[in-house]
Design an enzyme around this catalytic site. Structure first.
Site, PDB file in Angstrom:
ATOM      1  N   ASP A   8       0.890  -1.046  -0.080  1.00 31.26           N
ATOM      2  CA  ASP A   8      -0.147  -0.013   0.045  1.00 31.26           C
ATOM      3  C   ASP A   8       0.951   1.157   0.016  1.00 31.26           C
ATOM      4  O   ASP A   8       1.421   1.572   1.099  1.00 31.26           O
ATOM      5  CB  ASP A   8      -0.842   0.051   1.232  1.00 31.26           C
ATOM      6  N   LYS A  71       2.905  11.232  -3.759  1.00 28.50           N
ATOM      7  CA  LYS A  71       1.802  10.507  -4.280  1.00 28.50           C
ATOM      8  C   LYS A  71       0.946  11.428  -5.107  1.00 28.50           C
ATOM      9  O   LYS A  71       0.345  11.393  -6.335  1.00 28.50           O
ATOM     10  CB  LYS A  71       0.889   9.597  -3.464  1.00 28.50           C
ATOM     11  N   GLU A 170      -7.230   0.532  -4.624  1.00 29.10           N
ATOM     12  CA  GLU A 170      -7.311   0.549  -3.094  1.00 29.10           C
ATOM     13  C   GLU A 170      -8.618   0.027  -2.608  1.00 29.10           C
ATOM     14  O   GLU A 170      -8.660  -0.836  -1.709  1.00 29.10           O
ATOM     15  CB  GLU A 170      -6.825   1.694  -2.563  1.00 29.10           C
ATOM     16  N   ASP A 193     -12.883   5.569   2.649  1.00 27.25           N
ATOM     17  CA  ASP A 193     -11.499   5.562   3.053  1.00 27.25           C
ATOM     18  C   ASP A 193     -11.047   6.943   3.379  1.00 27.25           C
ATOM     19  O   ASP A 193     -10.820   7.738   2.389  1.00 27.25           O
ATOM     20  CB  ASP A 193     -10.920   5.105   1.722  1.00 27.25           C
TER      21      ASP A 193
END
Ligand code: AMP
Length: 642
Positions: A8, A71, A170, A193
């Protein structure tokens, strides 16, 4: 084949996980920490980058040389990036269709290179912990990542020396970690999330083991950090009121930064503690040489300070549902992912918005798909550690790709017994059902008939006593020298490799002559067929047992008949007529019981046959003794004793 880790690669934190003996777990670093901050500090032009926790610690002290949230820049062009996004503490460059780069000590780093540093660290941690080289990985990305962002992630993996076997969304990984792929043919799941820096809500549909992302909405600048900032603001105000230094969260004064760094850390820790406590102490001794600070913060106050941020996620939930053309009540489950979802306020709000029933009690796969329950809305499922779910799901996907988890019901065990056909058409089990693979097992066999020149190895799979009721996987013949029955020795060995392929070896022990034949997969059997086979074996247990007893009794009766007839023929003229009659009667009884075998089921009465054979044995005792005496007499005579 090397193992495949699941990674992850998060905006705030990154994790690496693996499946070991069927169980997924997150791998800790040498210090036992499972979360690695996605932060890279480059101390100097030729210095080795510092990654994770130590980099995070210097983040406020060396803001221009410490990269976080990289990211956000993965796979993006200069023109893709909003001005606001450029406002990180390190220098980001990029214009038009040119790439985005980060200037560190005169060198332009690409976001992939920075991400590769994080991946390299995770790879090294995994190698240290597992004691083996890791070269393959599954890496997760947000569902909204486009091709360029996904390709950049693959490149980052390659730069770190990893073959990226798959990029997984994800939310899909999270659903895998929750085991939602095993529950029903068709299910709808919302994945909420909320991590450190990003939020997204995805609606997934599971259709016969395949997940499809129906919709996803979110905010790449909304997360736990925003809550921390609210707490920092609050603490800065209190510090000032208590006569302490004036701390502005946007200050660039080098004497203020270390203090702010401490306040930020204390704020986040207090926020985390307040997920399990209703009030907590915040202490900052010697914030300046002349000033120490301490205060108390309650959960209620934290909620007051932050509820507006949580409320901002609601619009995304509604939009995702609208895009998927679904009402919240049509969902089966809402699962929570991301460390920030541990906050009780988040759980309460999500439960309220989605109309989740009894969320406090719901756990795991309870009642999924239950119509009664569905009428009461989806279930809020919090049974998996929210900050580990994505990495665990990636590891599960890796294990599937590596050939594990072939069969969701029966992971790496033999679904049915394996064996060969032996005398009388019986199944001789060599590897029993539910044996963990890989496995090797064998047995020695011999012949039942004189002068046999070969043995037929008929490989069977199933739970039934008789060969004909099981499935035939294949057959082959092993040749050997002719010998009396019972003399040849043939070793038969079954080996099921890690891929579930069965290799059968048959070896003539005397000469070492052998054959190895590969059968089809012994594990890849349809669940329904396995169930049917097991059910049939239970339903027919009594008949099967009787059939086995009959066959065994028949073999024994056959041997006794042959031996008796042979001896009688030899000594016929010497037999007392009454005794001869007794012998014939006993022989006739055995033969008549044998003749009663049902031609269709090929079974008879094993108890009666055993009784008749025992009676024949009894009656032949004097004959056997007589024959023995005769043999002894002949021997002694030959030796000249008599
Ligand atoms: P992630 O990006 O999933 O690693 O989530 C990190 C965020 O979750 C950070 O903002 C953490 O402060 C927050 N977090 C982690 N644990 C908790 C907790 N027990 N309660 C509240 N927030 C938490």
């Amino acid at each position: 084949m090397s193992r495949i880790v699941g990674i992850d690669l998060g905006t705030t934190n990154s994790l690496v996980a693996i499946v070991d003996s069927g169980i997924p777990y997150v791998i800790a670093d040498a210090e036992g920490r499972r979360l690695t901050p996605s932060v890279v500090h480059v101390p100097g032009p030729d210095a080795t980058p510092v990654i994770g926790h130590p980099a995070n610690r210097v983040r406020l002290l060396k803001p221009a040389e410490t990269v976080y949230s990289v990211k956000r820049f993965m796979g993006r062009r200069g023109s893709d990036i909003a001005r606001e996004e450029m406002l990180v503490t390190y220098p980001v460059q990029g214009t038009g269709s040119g790439p985005v780069t980060i200037q560190l000590h005169g060198r332009a780093w690409t976001p992939e290179e920075v991400s590769a540093e994080i991946l390299r660290k995770l790879k090294a941690d995994a190698e240290l912990s597992l004691g083996e080289l890791i070269s393959r990985a599954v890496i997760t990305v947000p569902a909204y990542f486009n091709d360029a962002q996904r390709n950049a992630t693959i490149r980052a993996g390659e730069l770190a020396g990893l073959t990226v076997e798959r990029i997984v969304n994800e939310p899909t990984a999270a659903a895998l970690a929750y085991g939602l792929d095993k529950l029903r043919d068709k299910a709808r799941i919302a994945v909420y999330d909320l991590g450190g820096g990003t939020f997204d809500l995805s609606i997934l549909e599971l259709n016969q083991g395949v997940f499809q992302v129906l919709s996803t909405h979110g905010d790449t600048r909304l997360g736990g950090d925003d809550l921390d900032r609210r707490v920092v603001d609050h603490l800065c105000r209190e510090i000032q009121q208590a006569g302490g230094p004036v701390l502005s969260p946007t200050a660039s004064d080098p004497t203020i930064l270390p203090m702010l760094s401490r306040v930020r850390e204390a704020a986040e820790h207090a926020k985390i503690r307040l997920s399990s406590e209703s009030e907590t102490e915040i202490a900052l001794p010697f914030l300046t040489p002349a000033f120490s600070f301490s205060t108390r913060l309650s959960r209620a106050r934290l909620e007051e300070l932050t509820h507006a941020i949580i409320e901002r996620t609601r619009a995304h939930c509604l939009r995702s549902l609208a895009d998927a053309k679904l009402e919240a009540s049509a969902l089966d489950q809402v699962i929570l992912v991301g460390g920030q979802t541990r906050m009780p306020l988040v759980r309460r709000k999500v439960s309220e918005w989605f109309g989740c029933a009894e969320f406090e009690e719901t756990r795991g796969d309870l009642r999924l798909g239950d119509d009664f329950h569905k009428a009461k809305g989806p279930q809020l499922n919090t049974s998996v550690n929210p900050d580990e779910a994505v990495a665990l799901g990636a590891a599960i996907q890796g294990e599937i790709l590596a050939g594990g988890f072939r069969n969701l019901l029966l992971l790496d065990v033999t679904p049915l017994s394996l064996g060969i056909e032996t005398f009388g058409g019986l199944m001789n089990v060599i590897i029993p059902r539910n044996t963990t693979i890989p496995v090797k097992a064998g047995e020695l066999f011999t012949t039942a008939v004189d002068n046999q020149r070969s043995m037929l190895i008929h490989v069977l799979q199933g739970e039934r006593e008789r060969a004909m009721d099981n499935w035939s996987l294949g057959r082959f013949e092993l040749e050997f020298e002719a010998a009396p029955k019972g003399v040849p020795r043939v070793g038969v060995q079954f080996e099921i490799d890690a891929n579930g392929i069965l290799h059968v070896l048959a070896r003539d022990v005397k000469t070492g002559h052998q054959k190895v034949v590969q059968m089809k997969s012994a594990v890849d059997v349809d669940d329904a067929d396995v169930q049917k086979m097991v059910e049939e074996s239970v339903a027919n247990a009594f008949d099967d047992l009787r059939a086995r007893q009959w066959i065994e009794a028949k073999l024994r009766a056959g041997e006794t008949l042959i031996a008796t007839r042979k001896t009688m023929a030899e000594y016929d003229s010497e037999l007392d007529p009454d005794y001869r009659q007794q012998l014939h009667a006993a022989l006739d009884e055995v033969e008549s019981v044998l003749s009663l075998e049902n031609p269709k089921t090929k079974t008879g009465d094993p108890a009666r046959l055993k009784g008749a054979t025992a009676q024949l044995d009894e009656v032949t005792k004097p004959l056997a003794e007589y024959a023995m005496d005769k043999v002894m007499e002949a021997m002694l005579r030959k030796k000249g004793v008599l």
